[in-house]
Design a protein around this motif. Structure first.
Motif, PDB file in Angstrom:
ATOM      1  N   MET A   1      10.954 -22.594  -1.841  1.00 39.07           N
ATOM      2  CA  MET A   1      10.315 -21.477  -2.285  1.00 39.07           C
ATOM      3  C   MET A   1       8.917 -21.227  -2.222  1.00 39.07           C
ATOM      4  SD  MET A   1      13.381 -19.789  -3.021  1.00 39.07           S
ATOM      5  CE  MET A   1      12.636 -18.285  -3.477  1.00 39.07           C
TER       6      MET A   1
ATOM      7  N   SER B   1       5.099 -19.514  -3.187  1.00 40.88           N
ATOM      8  CA  SER B   1       4.584 -19.165  -4.543  1.00 40.88           C
ATOM      9  C   SER B   1       3.793 -18.135  -4.675  1.00 40.88           C
ATOM     10  CB  SER B   1       3.603 -20.496  -4.677  1.00 40.88           C
ATOM     11  OG  SER B   1       2.600 -20.535  -3.721  1.00 40.88           O
ATOM     12  N   ASP B   2       3.237 -17.707  -5.576  1.00 39.49           N
ATOM     13  CA  ASP B   2       2.349 -16.559  -5.855  1.00 39.49           C
ATOM     14  C   ASP B   2       3.181 -15.333  -5.589  1.00 39.49           C
ATOM     15  OD1 ASP B   2       0.484 -18.563  -6.749  1.00 39.49           O
ATOM     16  OD2 ASP B   2      -0.279 -18.379  -4.890  1.00 39.49           O
TER      17      ASP B   2
ATOM     18  N   TRP C   1       4.672 -14.512  -3.095  1.00 34.62           N
ATOM     19  CA  TRP C   1       5.654 -14.729  -2.123  1.00 34.62           C
ATOM     20  C   TRP C   1       6.848 -15.456  -2.733  1.00 34.62           C
ATOM     21  CZ3 TRP C   1       4.204 -11.310   1.082  1.00 34.62           C
ATOM     22  CH2 TRP C   1       2.849 -11.188   1.461  1.00 34.62           C
ATOM     23  N   ALA C   2       6.761 -15.450  -4.147  1.00 33.65           N
ATOM     24  CA  ALA C   2       7.715 -16.652  -4.787  1.00 33.65           C
ATOM     25  C   ALA C   2       9.267 -16.267  -4.279  1.00 33.65           C
ATOM     26  CB  ALA C   2       7.457 -16.532  -6.294  1.00 33.65           C
ATOM     27  N   GLU C   3       9.622 -15.153  -3.984  1.00 35.02           N
ATOM     28  CA  GLU C   3      10.862 -14.787  -3.957  1.00 35.02           C
ATOM     29  C   GLU C   3      11.274 -14.892  -2.522  1.00 35.02           C
ATOM     30  OE1 GLU C   3      11.215 -10.556  -5.159  1.00 35.02           O
ATOM     31  OE2 GLU C   3      11.836 -11.086  -6.961  1.00 35.02           O
TER      32      GLU C   3
END
Length: 395
Positions: free
Chosen positions: A238, A240-241, A243-245
């Motif tokens: 996955m 992060s930040d 864009w975690a999804e």
């Protein structure tokens, strides 16, 4: 026959000998060449240039990629007339083929019952992975236990030949390939050696110290550049930040035995980014779970050019699979897909891109791709060779 190479070819093509005699002699010559795996006669070598050049000029799917193609004929004839070994003969033909701007354009030949690419004619390398890091040819991990090298060491010489000099000598074999695809083959060619040969390497570590080691060429050439990381991201996971999804999967670094685990780890992702900027380690079957639409199987017919000097042209059905269409799965994974592509998207990478675009509704992001199999014009070459241009390009 005259000693002038061009005159010799012109005499042959003009039919100064009896046509039947020439055909019988040519067929007998090619059969003997294949059986004995020896350097063909000069006239046969020059006819090989004519075959390759004519087939590309007549059939290649992207004529604008054949820049200065007409100008390439005479130098190739002169060069091939002067070669002295079978390997340099096929490498000369590869140099001509590489004048085409594409990344899947090969000359192949038979050696010891196996097919070899003229880019790396010996077909074996030490168990070392290489990548170009900040312009330097760098050893990458992981390394087999028997290799006395360390990741991060810079390759400076192979068999006492400086790497820059060796690269300059070999780059003509892939000159017009996209830069990213070029390294996929060139790095293999740097280490190409006869199987079992001892290869001397000079390397420099990060402190600037140099040393020499001897290694044995007992791995296939593909080991050198597979897999090579394109990013600092792990092979899958996955982001992060903000864009975690979103999940990420690098098709060049996920092995067959890892794919199910990778998708389990990515099950919470609301969308996926699939990276095919390097050669995938997985077949396109790994994408079946995402396929929502039927995908026509691309390479159904290919032009065959066996002997253009005798007017032998035609079409051959290319049946790699029994189906004409790849059917979608009943319950496909509905998540949005984005695909990263570029100049290193070559061969099976193009297959991945085509399948993701046509069957999975993926968004393509990146640069022009390098070329794949598609519908091929195979050209039989004297001496047990084959020209294999791959004109398919997705983006």
């Amino acid at each position: 026959m005259t000693n002038e190479p061009l005159q010799e070819v012109l005499l042959l093509l003009a039919g100064k000998k009896q046509e039947r005699s020439m055909q019988e002699t040519s067929a007998r010559q090619e059969t003997q060449d294949i059986e004995e795996e020896r350097l063909p006669a000069r006239a046969s070598r020059m006819l090989a240039v004519i075959k390759l050049w004519t087939a590309m000029r007549s059939f290649y799917a992207y004529p604008d990629h054949l820049e200065h193609w007409d100008e390439a004929l005479v130098p190739a004839l002169e060069e091939v007339a002067a070669v002295r070994t079978r390997e340099t003969y096929f490498m000369t033909l590869q140099r001509l083929a590489s004048r085409c701007r594409g990344g899947h354009n090969f000359v192949l030949f038979w050696r010891d019952g196996q097919i070899q690419r003229a880019i790396f004619p010996y077909g074996a390398v030490p168990g070392i992975r290489l990548a170009r890091v900040k312009g330097r040819i760098t050893v990458m991990g992981p390394l087999p236990a028997e290799i006395p090298l360390y990741p991060g060491e810079v390759l400076e010489a192979v068999d006492d030949e400086p790497v820059q000099q060796r690269e300059t000598r070999l780059i003509a074999l892939v000159m017009q390939y996209p830069v990213q695809a070029r390294d996929h083959y060139l790095l293999c060619a740097l280490l190409d050696s006869p199987k079992g040969a001892v290869v001397r390497l000079r390397v420099r570590d990060q402190q600037g110290h140099t040393r020499e080691v001897e290694v044995v060429a007992d791995y296939p050439t593909s080991f050198v550049t597979e897999p090579v990381a394109v990013t600092t991201l792990p092979p899958w996971g996955m982001l992060s930040d903000e864009w975690a999804e979103i999940g990420y999967l690098d098709a060049s670094r996920v092995q067959i035995e890892q794919i199910e685990r990778a998708f389990v780890d990515l099950k919470m992702a609301k969308a996926l980014i699939i990276d095919v900027r390097r050669y995938p380690t997985l077949t396109v079957a790994a994408l079946t779970r995402f396929q929502r639409e039927p995908v026509p199987f691309l390479p159904m017919l290919r032009p065959m050019v066996s002997a253009p000097e005798r007017g032998v042209f035609g079409w051959l059905e290319n049946r790699v699979m029994d189906e004409d269409v790849f059917l979608p799965v009943e319950e496909p994974d509905p998540r949005p897909l984005a695909v990263l592509i570029g100049g290193g998207t070559v061969s099976m990478g193009e297959d991945w891109t085509y399948r993701l675009l046509q069957g999975c509704g993926a968004l393509l992001v990146g640069e022009e791709t390098a070329g794949g199999v598609g519908s091929n014009a195979f050209v039989n070459l004297p001496g047990g060779g084959l020209h294999f241009p791959g004109p398919m390009r997705i983006f």
